[in-house]
Design a protein around this motif. Structure first.
Motif, mmCIF file in Angstrom:
data_model
loop_
_atom_site.group_PDB
_atom_site.id
_atom_site.type_symbol
_atom_site.label_atom_id
_atom_site.label_comp_id
_atom_site.label_asym_id
_atom_site.label_seq_id
_atom_site.Cartn_x
_atom_site.Cartn_y
_atom_site.Cartn_z
ATOM 1 N N MET A 168 -17.505 18.780 -77.643
ATOM 2 C CA MET A 168 -18.623 19.540 -77.094
ATOM 3 C C MET A 168 -19.332 20.375 -78.171
ATOM 4 O O MET A 168 -18.704 21.171 -78.866
ATOM 5 N N GLY A 169 -20.640 20.152 -78.315
ATOM 6 C CA GLY A 169 -21.450 20.955 -79.224
ATOM 7 C C GLY A 169 -21.475 20.468 -80.653
ATOM 8 O O GLY A 169 -22.311 20.907 -81.443
ATOM 9 N N SER A 194 -22.431 11.896 -83.476
ATOM 10 C CA SER A 194 -22.812 11.968 -82.064
ATOM 11 C C SER A 194 -23.551 10.706 -81.628
ATOM 12 O O SER A 194 -23.472 10.302 -80.466
ATOM 13 N N GLU A 214 -22.738 8.622 -78.256
ATOM 14 C CA GLU A 214 -23.767 8.395 -77.234
ATOM 15 C C GLU A 214 -23.947 6.905 -76.963
ATOM 16 O O GLU A 214 -24.132 6.493 -75.810
ATOM 17 N N GLU A 242 -34.267 12.715 -72.977
ATOM 18 C CA GLU A 242 -33.684 13.911 -73.597
ATOM 19 C C GLU A 242 -34.608 14.449 -74.684
ATOM 20 O O GLU A 242 -34.895 15.655 -74.741
ATOM 21 N N ALA A 259 -25.923 23.381 -82.228
ATOM 22 C CA ALA A 259 -25.402 22.433 -81.245
ATOM 23 C C ALA A 259 -26.475 21.408 -80.893
ATOM 24 O O ALA A 259 -27.652 21.739 -80.764
ATOM 25 N N ARG A 260 -26.072 20.178 -80.736
ATOM 26 C CA ARG A 260 -27.017 19.081 -80.542
ATOM 27 C C ARG A 260 -27.894 19.286 -79.311
ATOM 28 O O ARG A 260 -29.059 18.882 -79.291
ATOM 29 N N ARG A 261 -27.347 19.911 -78.272
ATOM 30 C CA ARG A 261 -28.128 20.079 -77.036
ATOM 31 C C ARG A 261 -29.347 20.971 -77.229
ATOM 32 O O ARG A 261 -30.258 20.974 -76.398
ATOM 33 N N PHE A 262 -29.392 21.729 -78.344
ATOM 34 C CA PHE A 262 -30.539 22.605 -78.605
ATOM 35 C C PHE A 262 -31.588 21.965 -79.504
ATOM 36 O O PHE A 262 -32.676 22.516 -79.689
ATOM 37 N N LYS A 279 -33.615 19.421 -79.309
ATOM 38 C CA LYS A 279 -34.931 19.071 -78.751
ATOM 39 C C LYS A 279 -35.858 20.280 -78.725
ATOM 40 O O LYS A 279 -37.087 20.133 -78.870
ATOM 41 N N GLU A 311 -35.653 11.266 -83.522
ATOM 42 C CA GLU A 311 -35.658 12.353 -82.543
ATOM 43 C C GLU A 311 -36.950 13.153 -82.609
ATOM 44 O O GLU A 311 -37.519 13.528 -81.577
#
Length: 361
Positions: free
Chosen positions: A17-18, A23, A27, A161, A247-250, A252, A276
């Motif tokens: 996670m994070g 990654s 995915e 995403e 963290a990858r989720r941020f 974008k 991306e």
């Protein structure tokens, strides 16, 4: 794809996670599972090759139809051994460090004679090779692999995403007071040429005093302190934000925060950052190397510059800074290019077709 097809993936330790490292492999495997691929993981740290316990455990408890290794060495080499022992077809996805080489930069396993022999032997003894960029494809050919056994299949991104989005107040605050924001989301390592971007930004600020420009650097790496010191020495610290790993989720949000993304790499297998950024509708100024050449169409969705050329980076930044119409067109073109060429779903479908063809044989 039918559920009874079992794929053994031999991969580096995948991120939790994070985390960001590898990654893209995680995915891809998750999406393949959603498509019905019955996947099994053999993860290990390449620094510790004593994995016989895991090999015996996995091979004895499942029926494997295909072995799919990421990176020719050491994971592909291990896959090659399993291919012989258990008579299973082997696919290897090459990414960069395994087949590209640059002695000056100290990059690539094939820069060593023994490494070149191992990688070449490993690739010659697998059934198919997936190359994420044309440069990787050509590198495989130079290693003596027949063209009909190498499949050029670019990496992709989740277009739902990574897309143009509105920013919340936390990210809007970062660019408060600035009319032009530049982002680089690469590790602070020598091969990624961040020092050239920092110096180009210094020249840009000196020549464009009527504009408020901000440079945002996202990523960890061994040279981060060196780059902090360089920023301080150049007197631009107040207009450069070095944020470290994010963290990858941020990510974008950071792409959407910027007006343009710069990827000043000196060598690049594919350049997922480019994909991306384009998916988020942001033009890219990238070095004319590796997989960047497959993604940036010069003058359409960004600009290509010679690797390590400080003046070229500065000049392209000036063009976009002073031409908002061109910047907006390139932003639209970036998203259009991503939708047509960088959809991860297309890559997943192609991999499944390859699996089916191999099992059918």
């Amino acid at each position: 794809m039918k559920q009874e097809y079992n794929i053994l993936y031999i991969v580096p330790k995948l991120p939790r996670m994070g985390e960001v490292a590898y990654s893209f492999i995680k995915e891809e495997i998750v999406l393949l599972r959603r498509k019905g691929v019955n996947s099994h993981l053999l993860e290990f740290n390449w620094r510790n090759l004593n994995v016989s316990y895991f090999i015996k455990k996995i091979i004895k408890t499942i029926e494997v139809d295909i072995i799919h290794a990421h990176f020719a060495f050491p994971y592909g080499a291990l896959g090659s051994l399993l291919r012989v022992l258990y008579r299973k077809p082997l696919i290897i996805t090459v990414h960069g460090f395994d087949v590209l080489a640059n002695k000056r930069l100290g990059y690539g396993i094939t820069r060593f004679s023994v490494g070149k022999v191992i990688v070449s032997h490993t690739l010659r003894n697998c059934h198919y090779i997936i190359a994420n960029s044309r440069e990787l494809f050509n590198s495989c050919i130079r290693l003596g692999i027949m063209e009909n056994r190498v499949k050029f299949l670019p990496l992709g991104v989740d277009l739902m995403e990574f897309r143009p989005i509105s920013l919340d107040y936390r990210f809007k605050r970062i660019r408060e007071g600035y009319d032009f924001v530049i982002l680089c989301a690469k590790s602070h390592e020598r091969i990624y040429g961040i020092n050239y971007l920092i110096r180009a930004f210094k020249f840009l600020k000196d020549e464009e005093r009527d504009h408020k420009c901000l440079l945002v650097l996202v990523g960890g790496g061994r040279l981060i302190r060196n780059h902090m010191e360089l920023v301080r020495r150049l007197g631009i610290a107040k207009d450069v934000k070095i944020l470290g790993s994010v963290a990858r989720r941020f990510m974008k949000f950071f792409y959407n925060l910027a007006d343009v993304i710069v990827v000043p790499s000196l060598i690049e297998g594919f350049g997922l950052t480019v994909a991306e950024a384009l998916a988020c509708g942001r033009p890219v100024i990238g070095s004319a190397v590796g997989g960047i050449l497959d993604q940036v169409v010069d003058g359409y969705n960004g600009f290509l510059v010679p690797p390590g050329d400080i003046q070229a980076i500065k000049e392209k930044l000036k063009i976009l800074l002073n031409n908002q119409g061109l910047l907006r067109r390139m932003q639209l073109n970036a998203r259009l290019f991503a939708e047509k060429n960088l959809d991860i779903k297309k890559r997943i479908d192609s991999i499944i077709k390859l699996y089916k063809a191999i099992v059918k044989k």
